[in-house]
Design a protein around this motif. Structure first.
Motif, PDB file in Angstrom:
ATOM      1  N   LEU A   1       0.924  -1.252   0.196  1.00  0.00           N
ATOM      2  CA  LEU A   1       0.091   0.069  -0.042  1.00  0.00           C
ATOM      3  C   LEU A   1       0.972   1.320  -0.060  1.00  0.00           C
ATOM      4  O   LEU A   1       1.875   1.302   0.494  1.00  0.00           O
ATOM      5  N   LYS A   2       0.300   2.177  -0.914  1.00  0.00           N
ATOM      6  CA  LYS A   2       1.333   3.555  -0.761  1.00  0.00           C
ATOM      7  C   LYS A   2       1.376   4.207   0.606  1.00  0.00           C
ATOM      8  O   LYS A   2       0.529   4.198   1.338  1.00  0.00           O
ATOM      9  N   GLN A   3       2.415   4.607   0.780  1.00  0.00           N
ATOM     10  CA  GLN A   3       2.771   5.291   2.019  1.00  0.00           C
ATOM     11  C   GLN A   3       2.176   6.712   2.003  1.00  0.00           C
ATOM     12  O   GLN A   3       2.073   7.297   0.852  1.00  0.00           O
ATOM     13  N   ALA A   4       1.992   7.374   2.937  1.00  0.00           N
ATOM     14  CA  ALA A   4       1.504   8.545   3.256  1.00  0.00           C
ATOM     15  C   ALA A   4       2.466   9.780   2.590  1.00  0.00           C
ATOM     16  O   ALA A   4       2.086  10.925   2.115  1.00  0.00           O
ATOM     17  N   SER A   5       3.679   9.329   2.845  1.00  0.00           N
ATOM     18  CA  SER A   5       4.879  10.071   2.416  1.00  0.00           C
ATOM     19  C   SER A   5       5.982   9.579   1.881  1.00  0.00           C
ATOM     20  O   SER A   5       6.110   8.226   2.142  1.00  0.00           O
ATOM     21  N   VAL A   6       6.952  10.113   1.212  1.00  0.00           N
ATOM     22  CA  VAL A   6       8.102   9.485   0.519  1.00  0.00           C
ATOM     23  C   VAL A   6       9.453  10.290   0.457  1.00  0.00           C
ATOM     24  O   VAL A   6       9.025  11.508   0.324  1.00  0.00           O
ATOM     25  N   ARG A   7      10.289   9.707   0.442  1.00  0.00           N
ATOM     26  CA  ARG A   7      11.675  10.428   0.239  1.00  0.00           C
ATOM     27  C   ARG A   7      12.067  10.708  -1.099  1.00  0.00           C
ATOM     28  O   ARG A   7      12.164   9.744  -2.028  1.00  0.00           O
ATOM     29  N   LEU A   8      12.234  11.771  -1.560  1.00  0.00           N
ATOM     30  CA  LEU A   8      12.904  12.162  -2.865  1.00  0.00           C
ATOM     31  C   LEU A   8      14.278  11.902  -3.137  1.00  0.00           C
ATOM     32  O   LEU A   8      14.951  11.492  -2.079  1.00  0.00           O
ATOM     33  N   LEU A   9      14.803  11.637  -4.115  1.00  0.00           N
ATOM     34  CA  LEU A   9      16.130  11.223  -4.286  1.00  0.00           C
ATOM     35  C   LEU A   9      17.287  12.265  -3.772  1.00  0.00           C
ATOM     36  O   LEU A   9      18.222  11.783  -3.176  1.00  0.00           O
ATOM     37  N   ASP A  10      16.764  13.632  -3.590  1.00  0.00           N
ATOM     38  CA  ASP A  10      17.521  14.508  -2.773  1.00  0.00           C
ATOM     39  C   ASP A  10      17.508  14.606  -1.325  1.00  0.00           C
ATOM     40  O   ASP A  10      18.004  15.298  -0.717  1.00  0.00           O
ATOM     41  N   GLY A  11      16.631  13.863  -0.711  1.00  0.00           N
ATOM     42  CA  GLY A  11      16.555  13.495   0.408  1.00  0.00           C
ATOM     43  C   GLY A  11      15.325  14.242   1.144  1.00  0.00           C
ATOM     44  O   GLY A  11      14.865  13.911   2.274  1.00  0.00           O
ATOM     45  N   SER A  12      14.714  15.041   0.401  1.00  0.00           N
ATOM     46  CA  SER A  12      13.525  15.816   0.983  1.00  0.00           C
ATOM     47  C   SER A  12      12.412  14.798   0.938  1.00  0.00           C
ATOM     48  O   SER A  12      12.236  13.719   0.322  1.00  0.00           O
ATOM     49  N   VAL A  13      11.258  15.151   1.894  1.00  0.00           N
ATOM     50  CA  VAL A  13      10.176  14.287   1.937  1.00  0.00           C
ATOM     51  C   VAL A  13       9.027  14.963   1.466  1.00  0.00           C
ATOM     52  O   VAL A  13       8.744  16.228   1.666  1.00  0.00           O
ATOM     53  N   VAL A  14       8.175  14.535   0.442  1.00  0.00           N
ATOM     54  CA  VAL A  14       6.868  14.907   0.233  1.00  0.00           C
ATOM     55  C   VAL A  14       5.856  14.153   0.587  1.00  0.00           C
ATOM     56  O   VAL A  14       6.183  13.136   0.831  1.00  0.00           O
ATOM     57  N   ALA A  15       4.640  14.940   0.907  1.00  0.00           N
ATOM     58  CA  ALA A  15       3.621  14.187   1.405  1.00  0.00           C
ATOM     59  C   ALA A  15       2.391  14.381   0.632  1.00  0.00           C
ATOM     60  O   ALA A  15       1.122  13.678   0.968  1.00  0.00           O
ATOM     61  N   THR A  16       2.308  15.092  -0.444  1.00  0.00           N
ATOM     62  CA  THR A  16       0.986  15.228  -1.076  1.00  0.00           C
ATOM     63  C   THR A  16       0.759  14.042  -2.057  1.00  0.00           C
ATOM     64  O   THR A  16       1.545  13.361  -2.542  1.00  0.00           O
ATOM     65  N   SER A  17      -0.453  13.643  -2.121  1.00  0.00           N
ATOM     66  CA  SER A  17      -0.707  12.141  -2.990  1.00  0.00           C
ATOM     67  C   SER A  17      -0.054  12.340  -4.128  1.00  0.00           C
ATOM     68  O   SER A  17       0.431  11.343  -5.028  1.00  0.00           O
ATOM     69  N   ASP A  18      -0.306  13.332  -4.894  1.00  0.00           N
ATOM     70  CA  ASP A  18       0.351  13.594  -6.264  1.00  0.00           C
ATOM     71  C   ASP A  18       1.797  13.494  -6.477  1.00  0.00           C
ATOM     72  O   ASP A  18       2.438  12.825  -7.153  1.00  0.00           O
ATOM     73  N   GLU A  19       2.452  14.005  -5.459  1.00  0.00           N
ATOM     74  CA  GLU A  19       3.898  14.181  -5.373  1.00  0.00           C
ATOM     75  C   GLU A  19       4.533  12.459  -5.166  1.00  0.00           C
ATOM     76  O   GLU A  19       5.447  12.153  -5.481  1.00  0.00           O
ATOM     77  N   VAL A  20       3.773  12.060  -4.057  1.00  0.00           N
ATOM     78  CA  VAL A  20       4.102  10.690  -3.669  1.00  0.00           C
ATOM     79  C   VAL A  20       3.934   9.688  -4.847  1.00  0.00           C
ATOM     80  O   VAL A  20       4.714   8.745  -4.996  1.00  0.00           O
ATOM     81  N   ALA A  21       2.830   9.569  -5.515  1.00  0.00           N
ATOM     82  CA  ALA A  21       2.301   8.863  -6.646  1.00  0.00           C
ATOM     83  C   ALA A  21       3.498   9.063  -7.724  1.00  0.00           C
ATOM     84  O   ALA A  21       4.041   7.962  -8.438  1.00  0.00           O
ATOM     85  N   GLN A  22       3.936  10.316  -8.189  1.00  0.00           N
ATOM     86  CA  GLN A  22       4.933  10.651  -9.055  1.00  0.00           C
ATOM     87  C   GLN A  22       6.587   9.931  -8.610  1.00  0.00           C
ATOM     88  O   GLN A  22       6.928   9.434  -9.551  1.00  0.00           O
ATOM     89  N   ARG A  23       6.752  10.084  -7.286  1.00  0.00           N
ATOM     90  CA  ARG A  23       7.769   9.481  -7.029  1.00  0.00           C
ATOM     91  C   ARG A  23       7.923   7.971  -7.166  1.00  0.00           C
ATOM     92  O   ARG A  23       8.881   7.461  -7.595  1.00  0.00           O
ATOM     93  N   TRP A  24       6.935   7.230  -6.796  1.00  0.00           N
ATOM     94  CA  TRP A  24       6.699   5.875  -6.798  1.00  0.00           C
ATOM     95  C   TRP A  24       6.882   5.502  -8.349  1.00  0.00           C
ATOM     96  O   TRP A  24       7.657   4.605  -8.831  1.00  0.00           O
ATOM     97  N   SER A  25       6.214   6.208  -9.176  1.00  0.00           N
ATOM     98  CA  SER A  25       6.239   6.054 -10.704  1.00  0.00           C
ATOM     99  C   SER A  25       7.709   6.148 -11.270  1.00  0.00           C
ATOM    100  O   SER A  25       8.177   5.291 -12.145  1.00  0.00           O
ATOM    101  N   GLN A  26       8.375   7.121 -10.802  1.00  0.00           N
ATOM    102  CA  GLN A  26       9.887   7.312 -11.080  1.00  0.00           C
ATOM    103  C   GLN A  26      10.618   6.101 -10.697  1.00  0.00           C
ATOM    104  O   GLN A  26      11.289   5.646 -11.274  1.00  0.00           O
ATOM    105  N   HIS A  27      10.382   5.758  -9.568  1.00  0.00           N
ATOM    106  CA  HIS A  27      11.038   4.790  -9.172  1.00  0.00           C
ATOM    107  C   HIS A  27      10.961   3.673  -9.597  1.00  0.00           C
ATOM    108  O   HIS A  27      12.096   2.735 -10.069  1.00  0.00           O
ATOM    109  N   HIS A  28       9.736   3.007  -9.887  1.00  0.00           N
ATOM    110  CA  HIS A  28       9.322   1.665 -10.604  1.00  0.00           C
ATOM    111  C   HIS A  28      10.021   1.866 -12.107  1.00  0.00           C
ATOM    112  O   HIS A  28      10.426   0.929 -12.564  1.00  0.00           O
ATOM    113  N   ALA A  29       9.942   2.960 -12.600  1.00  0.00           N
ATOM    114  CA  ALA A  29      10.481   3.112 -14.122  1.00  0.00           C
ATOM    115  C   ALA A  29      11.913   2.755 -14.140  1.00  0.00           C
ATOM    116  O   ALA A  29      12.553   2.306 -14.908  1.00  0.00           O
ATOM    117  N   SER A  30      12.732   3.471 -13.077  1.00  0.00           N
ATOM    118  CA  SER A  30      14.025   3.139 -13.057  1.00  0.00           C
ATOM    119  C   SER A  30      14.566   1.694 -12.871  1.00  0.00           C
ATOM    120  O   SER A  30      15.435   1.046 -13.283  1.00  0.00           O
TER     121      SER A  30
END
Length: 195
Positions: free
Chosen positions: A1-30
């Protein structure tokens, strides 16, 4: 299940659902060396050119056979239908899905609901849970679609295997990588002993 927040590659934490979904998409694509695809592009239906009449048998017997090959205790896709239900439904349920499969094959048009899968991220239990690399993505595809994809895979296997070189290991039935790995490891071990 998707987490409420996630860490970006630069180490910062994002918590909006769009940003979290975008980060997971980038991660899985890589991880899968792919690109992300927007859902609306998968909803576009593209009909395949009519090259020849289909000889694919998607009748009730073959649909039920495909369902019986499904593994138990697997996660369900967006259709929320577990494999156990498809197997338990027997020939009656297979007849219903065979009709749907026949319409799909006749139309040569894959349902948009069956395109792709839902990826669920499961934390591995070590490291920072906000770092994507510390989770494993699990693909959850609709089990109902596997009645048709199982048939396609089975029918294509002979033609696929016919074009593989005889020294192909992996991605081929009964030619796994275990034997090749064993031979290479043994040869390296003998070479080390002779040094």
């Amino acid at each position: 299940l998707k987490q409420a927040s996630v860490r970006l590659l630069d180490g910062s934490v994002v918590a909006t659902s769009d940003e979290v979904a975008q980060r997971w998409s980038q991660h899985h694509a890589s991880v899968y060396r792919g690109t992300t695809v927007e859902q609306h592009t998968m909803d576009d239906t593209h009909q395949v050119e009519d090259v020849h009449d289909s000889i694919l048998d998607v009748g009730p017997v073959n649909t039920e056979w495909s369902y019986k090959k499904l593994s138990n205790n697997k996660g369900v896709g967006s259709d929320m239908v577990p494999a156990e239900l498809l197997v338990a439904g027997g020939s009656a349920l297979a007849t219903k899905y065979a009709d749907l499969n026949h319409r799909i094959v006749s139309a040569r048009q894959w349902p948009s609901e069956w395109k792709g899968s839902v990826v669920v991220d499961v934390y591995k239990g070590k490291g920072d849970p906000l770092v994507c690399d510390n989770s494993r993505g699990v693909n959850l595809a609709d089990h109902a679609a596997k009645g048709l994809t199982g048939r396609l895979r089975s029918d294509a296997a002979d033609e696929y295997n016919k074009h593989l070189p005889v020294n192909q290991y992996g991605a081929a039935a009964e030619r796994g990588t275990d034997f090749a790995t064993h031979i290479i490891t043994s040869a390296l071990g003998i070479a080390r002993m002779r040094q």
